[in-house]
Design an enzyme around this catalytic site. Sequence first.
Site, mmCIF file in Angstrom:
data_model
loop_
_atom_site.group_PDB
_atom_site.id
_atom_site.type_symbol
_atom_site.label_atom_id
_atom_site.label_comp_id
_atom_site.label_asym_id
_atom_site.label_seq_id
_atom_site.Cartn_x
_atom_site.Cartn_y
_atom_site.Cartn_z
ATOM 1 C CG ASP A 1 35.720 -38.540 0.976
ATOM 2 O OD1 ASP A 1 36.178 -38.302 2.154
ATOM 3 O OD2 ASP A 1 35.740 -37.714 0.125
ATOM 4 N NE ARG B 1 38.846 -36.144 -0.311
ATOM 5 C CZ ARG B 1 39.724 -35.987 0.726
ATOM 6 N NH1 ARG B 1 40.942 -35.892 0.472
ATOM 7 N NH2 ARG B 1 39.353 -36.107 1.719
ATOM 8 C CE1 TYR C 1 36.401 -26.751 11.236
ATOM 9 C CE2 TYR C 1 37.646 -25.568 13.187
ATOM 10 C CZ TYR C 1 37.145 -26.714 12.503
ATOM 11 O OH TYR C 1 37.537 -27.892 12.733
ATOM 12 C CB ILE D 1 43.904 -34.539 14.728
ATOM 13 C CG1 ILE D 1 42.697 -34.122 15.328
ATOM 14 C CG2 ILE D 1 44.351 -35.885 14.816
ATOM 15 C CD1 ILE D 1 42.603 -34.513 16.933
HETATM 16 C C1 AKB Z 1 42.115 -26.807 12.260
HETATM 17 O O1 AKB Z 1 43.061 -26.257 12.415
HETATM 18 O O2 AKB Z 1 41.063 -26.227 11.825
HETATM 19 C C2 AKB Z 1 41.634 -28.089 12.982
HETATM 20 C C3 AKB Z 1 40.815 -27.673 14.212
HETATM 21 C C4 AKB Z 1 41.689 -27.473 15.677
HETATM 22 O O3 AKB Z 1 39.806 -27.764 14.511
HETATM 23 N N1 AKB Z 1 42.600 -28.854 13.316
#
Ligand code: AKB
Length: 319
Positions: free
Chosen positions: A34, A36, A142, A172
């Site tokens: 990591d 960290r 993302y 998750i």
């Molecule tokens: C997020 O909310 O960014 C993650 C995902 C669903 O990829 N948990």
Amino acid sequence: MRRILVTGALGQIGSELVPALRKHYGDDRVVASDIRTATVGAETDGGPFEHVDCTQFHQIQEVVRRHDVGVIYHMAALLSAIAEEKPQVAWQVNMGGLYRMLEVARQYRCAVFMPSSIGAFGPATPRDGTPQDTIQRPTTMYGVTKVAGELLCDYYAGRFGLDTRGLRLPGIISHVAPPGGGTTDYAVDIFYQAVRYRHYSCFLRPDTCLDMMYMPDTIDAIIRVMEADPSRLVHRNAFNVAAMNFTPERLADEIRVHIPDFAIDYDVDPVRQAIADSWPRAVDDGAARAEWDWAPHYDLAAMTADMLEKLRVKLARSN
Ligand code: AKB
């Protein structure tokens, strides 16, 4: 036997993946890493730990060479909400890190696991029964890094014969390490607040439906897809996987089965709401079921009961 390297080992998934892999393959075979620093005796227990910044090529190369690594679980990444706040950093870490990881894997002939996400889809994607192969035009940084990551992993598989595999993970839920910076984080926070205060103020609208998965199923899915018979795999990067889907309102109802006076209100964060509104409500995971026998064990009721039981013990100990 070559070793396994896990990056992002102190993150939400990494901190449960490392012990599971060590149990499965042996303590010494799994190198946790990591950016960290691990607390000695806690996260490092039972096996080696290395400091690795996945944007530094030579650091990855040195660890892979020194430990004779043959498989990399590349978990280090920024989640969706934090990536929207810092898109430039997200590109550096999510894309730059993955590219360097794949380059080292190419040089040392390592297999690579890459966690993609439901965030790899966008508003033009069918939101219910989202097919395995469909339109992917995400509107978040993302999502851009996740789609590009899926494609890059496919490219390294096709061009260099690398064994790359991945999953499109939903939100998750776990009671061990907090997620930090995601859009689905509410589904973890709500449990902590329910046990502590019997009240939660949610940053998503009550009717926001998203796919979710409990951590034991997530760990099982990651290990299974990496162990799957390659001759059965039509897809690689990345498989839709689903276990349950619910709205904040529905989750609050389920928590009330155990804590009848639990109350929820809503203070909607427009940034995270917009991200959630651009994602599928429920994906179709038929390819994962057909190609490597994916089958989750936890539904909403089973996950909620287990989360509350584990958190009550954890939070009582920390008081
Ligand atoms: C997020 O909310 O960014 C993650 C995902 C669903 O990829 N948990």
